[in-house]
Scaffold this motif. Sequence first.
Motif, mmCIF file in Angstrom:
data_model
loop_
_atom_site.group_PDB
_atom_site.id
_atom_site.type_symbol
_atom_site.label_atom_id
_atom_site.label_comp_id
_atom_site.label_asym_id
_atom_site.label_seq_id
_atom_site.Cartn_x
_atom_site.Cartn_y
_atom_site.Cartn_z
ATOM 1 N N PHE A 117 107.693 52.467 20.908
ATOM 2 C CA PHE A 117 108.071 51.164 21.454
ATOM 3 C C PHE A 117 108.988 50.431 20.485
ATOM 4 O O PHE A 117 109.957 49.772 20.899
ATOM 5 C CB PHE A 117 106.807 50.333 21.706
ATOM 6 N N GLU A 118 108.739 50.563 19.198
ATOM 7 C CA GLU A 118 109.543 49.872 18.192
ATOM 8 C C GLU A 118 111.006 50.297 18.234
ATOM 9 O O GLU A 118 111.900 49.498 17.934
ATOM 10 C CB GLU A 118 108.952 50.114 16.803
ATOM 11 N N ASP A 119 111.273 51.528 18.622
ATOM 12 C CA ASP A 119 112.659 51.999 18.723
ATOM 13 C C ASP A 119 113.477 51.162 19.700
ATOM 14 O O ASP A 119 114.702 51.052 19.575
ATOM 15 C CB ASP A 119 112.702 53.462 19.176
ATOM 16 N N LEU A 120 112.789 50.586 20.702
ATOM 17 C CA LEU A 120 113.492 49.863 21.765
ATOM 18 C C LEU A 120 114.000 48.498 21.318
ATOM 19 O O LEU A 120 114.674 47.805 22.079
ATOM 20 C CB LEU A 120 112.585 49.722 22.988
ATOM 21 N N ALA A 121 113.677 48.102 20.075
ATOM 22 C CA ALA A 121 114.236 46.873 19.512
ATOM 23 C C ALA A 121 115.646 47.099 18.963
ATOM 24 O O ALA A 121 116.359 46.137 18.650
ATOM 25 C CB ALA A 121 113.330 46.342 18.403
ATOM 26 N N ASP A 122 116.068 48.359 18.868
ATOM 27 C CA ASP A 122 117.399 48.696 18.362
ATOM 28 C C ASP A 122 118.468 48.160 19.324
ATOM 29 O O ASP A 122 118.350 48.332 20.540
ATOM 30 C CB ASP A 122 117.527 50.215 18.238
ATOM 31 N N PRO A 123 119.520 47.523 18.815
ATOM 32 C CA PRO A 123 120.576 46.979 19.682
ATOM 33 C C PRO A 123 121.237 48.009 20.596
ATOM 34 O O PRO A 123 121.843 47.630 21.610
ATOM 35 C CB PRO A 123 121.590 46.415 18.671
ATOM 36 N N LYS A 124 121.104 49.299 20.281
ATOM 37 C CA LYS A 124 121.737 50.319 21.128
ATOM 38 C C LYS A 124 121.125 50.349 22.528
ATOM 39 O O LYS A 124 121.716 50.906 23.455
ATOM 40 C CB LYS A 124 121.652 51.693 20.474
ATOM 41 N N TRP A 125 119.926 49.768 22.678
ATOM 42 C CA TRP A 125 119.267 49.740 23.979
ATOM 43 C C TRP A 125 119.562 48.452 24.750
ATOM 44 O O TRP A 125 118.971 48.227 25.802
ATOM 45 C CB TRP A 125 117.756 49.907 23.812
ATOM 46 N N VAL B 80 112.774 43.394 21.540
ATOM 47 C CA VAL B 80 112.745 44.303 22.699
ATOM 48 C C VAL B 80 113.100 43.538 23.966
ATOM 49 O O VAL B 80 113.879 44.011 24.802
ATOM 50 C CB VAL B 80 111.361 44.973 22.833
ATOM 51 N N ALA B 81 112.536 42.339 24.114
ATOM 52 C CA ALA B 81 112.838 41.522 25.291
ATOM 53 C C ALA B 81 114.319 41.174 25.371
ATOM 54 O O ALA B 81 114.903 41.118 26.460
ATOM 55 C CB ALA B 81 111.998 40.254 25.278
ATOM 56 N N PHE C 199 118.328 50.517 35.182
ATOM 57 C CA PHE C 199 118.122 50.497 33.740
ATOM 58 C C PHE C 199 117.623 51.869 33.323
ATOM 59 O O PHE C 199 117.270 52.702 34.157
ATOM 60 C CB PHE C 199 117.150 49.400 33.290
ATOM 61 N N ALA C 200 117.601 52.107 32.017
ATOM 62 C CA ALA C 200 117.293 53.448 31.513
ATOM 63 C C ALA C 200 115.825 53.631 31.164
ATOM 64 O O ALA C 200 115.279 54.733 31.285
ATOM 65 C CB ALA C 200 118.156 53.750 30.290
ATOM 66 N N ILE C 201 115.179 52.541 30.715
ATOM 67 C CA ILE C 201 113.827 52.623 30.148
ATOM 68 C C ILE C 201 112.946 51.516 30.741
ATOM 69 O O ILE C 201 113.406 50.390 30.931
ATOM 70 C CB ILE C 201 113.860 52.423 28.620
ATOM 71 N N THR C 202 111.703 51.833 31.029
ATOM 72 C CA THR C 202 110.700 50.805 31.309
ATOM 73 C C THR C 202 109.622 50.893 30.232
ATOM 74 O O THR C 202 109.195 51.993 29.870
ATOM 75 C CB THR C 202 110.054 50.994 32.691
ATOM 76 N N VAL C 203 109.181 49.751 29.745
ATOM 77 C CA VAL C 203 108.241 49.772 28.630
ATOM 78 C C VAL C 203 106.787 49.842 29.075
ATOM 79 O O VAL C 203 105.905 50.181 28.276
ATOM 80 C CB VAL C 203 108.421 48.527 27.723
ATOM 81 N N SER C 204 106.513 49.512 30.353
ATOM 82 C CA SER C 204 105.113 49.444 30.779
ATOM 83 C C SER C 204 104.946 49.845 32.237
ATOM 84 O O SER C 204 104.278 49.158 33.006
ATOM 85 C CB SER C 204 104.564 48.024 30.569
ATOM 86 N N SER C 205 105.540 50.964 32.616
ATOM 87 C CA SER C 205 105.343 51.487 33.964
ATOM 88 C C SER C 205 103.949 52.073 34.099
ATOM 89 O O SER C 205 103.351 52.524 33.108
ATOM 90 C CB SER C 205 106.365 52.587 34.276
ATOM 91 N N TYR C 206 103.420 52.084 35.317
ATOM 92 C CA TYR C 206 102.209 52.850 35.582
ATOM 93 C C TYR C 206 102.583 54.332 35.594
ATOM 94 O O TYR C 206 103.591 54.719 36.197
ATOM 95 C CB TYR C 206 101.608 52.484 36.928
ATOM 96 N N SER C 207 101.764 55.147 34.964
ATOM 97 C CA SER C 207 102.050 56.580 34.945
ATOM 98 C C SER C 207 102.130 57.153 36.353
ATOM 99 O O SER C 207 102.995 57.988 36.641
ATOM 100 C CB SER C 207 100.967 57.320 34.143
ATOM 101 N N HIS C 208 101.263 56.677 37.262
ATOM 102 C CA HIS C 208 101.279 57.245 38.615
ATOM 103 C C HIS C 208 102.539 56.842 39.384
ATOM 104 O O HIS C 208 102.993 57.588 40.259
ATOM 105 C CB HIS C 208 100.014 56.841 39.395
ATOM 106 N N THR C 209 103.116 55.682 39.072
ATOM 107 C CA THR C 209 104.361 55.270 39.726
ATOM 108 C C THR C 209 105.485 56.238 39.380
ATOM 109 O O THR C 209 106.255 56.676 40.243
ATOM 110 C CB THR C 209 104.744 53.845 39.300
#
Length: 375
Positions: free
Chosen positions: A188-196, A234-235, A256-266
Amino acid sequence: MRPRRLLRQAAVAAAALLLVTACGSSPTATGGAQDGAATDAAAKAQQVYDRLSGLTGDERQKTLVELAEKEGKLSVYTSNTDIDKLVEQFQKTYKIEVSVYRGNSESVLQRILQEQKANYLGVDFIDTNAGELNVLNAEQVLYPYKSELRDKVRKEGLAEGWTAHRFNVFVIGWNTDKVKPGEEPKSFEDLADPKWKGRVSMEVGDVDWFSALYKYYLDQGKSDAEVRDLFTRVAANSKVAKGHTTQGELLSAGQFAITVSSYSHTIDKASAKGAPVSWHPASGAPLQPVVLRPNGMGLMKTAKNPAAAVLFSDFQLTKGQAILGESYRIGSIPQAKDPLAGLKVITVPEQELLNDPKKWDNLYADILRSGQEVK
């Protein structure tokens, strides 16, 4: 932007008891029971519950089926969008007619509290989220489910007054067209990088997930200021969506490319239908920790059909586990192929959310102000 209001605190539950608003039909409009009738119903239900709780093995099963089929009916209030297959198979297995009211978790809670206030005995069995079940338990309207099957449930699903039969598992997911193999974030910490920047999505109501991960980082030794800064960064990279279903559809579409809190079943359901989404890296284990939130079942103290409610509880923890698996849900009893095996799992701090929801609502709302709302 504010997340959805959480009906988790006893004060809110008590206030909701005073509401008689439109949520389906008004309980009083259907002929509410008098106080004495509700008391009698509770006494009769407890006799059945106590009798069944004292039985085990074949004797319990035989007695349970006989009593449940004699009742012949079961009323279920649920927020489970995959309830239909469970009810269909239950009705094929037993001579019991099941009626279902389905809404979101908050409307299910509100309806039950309204009916309890009106002394209307409308529901036997509840299937919804942990927070709402905790409110109902605090209101003392639930009878604890007792069974040898409960001993098989993961410890995260054993709560006072109710028992989990499935879990919502919050995971980091991605669009595999937008995030190529080997490019996946490592944490999750990686998603704070400006590249995202602009490539991430957060969900407006995920206070549950947020509180669990926030406390996890505190427990790992980060200061409160450091954790706030991490989530804020991240926000700042994120588009803020409303609703997991909508968010899942936008992820599949490449919004978008990434979701940080999707349900696994979704994500698993969408992937099975051919969508370019996953929460499993091309190599290695899923990103950890994953956040576990129980979804459970509660027996009403005033159930008109208490044996049928217990039988449906047993069904949920036996044949129902396989049915849930067919819908990519994660059941509460570990299976041979356990999708959580070997993963770092953390849980939602349910009691803290119940005691002080405003703190977490406000903190998450502040964090999300750094994000961009999805129109």
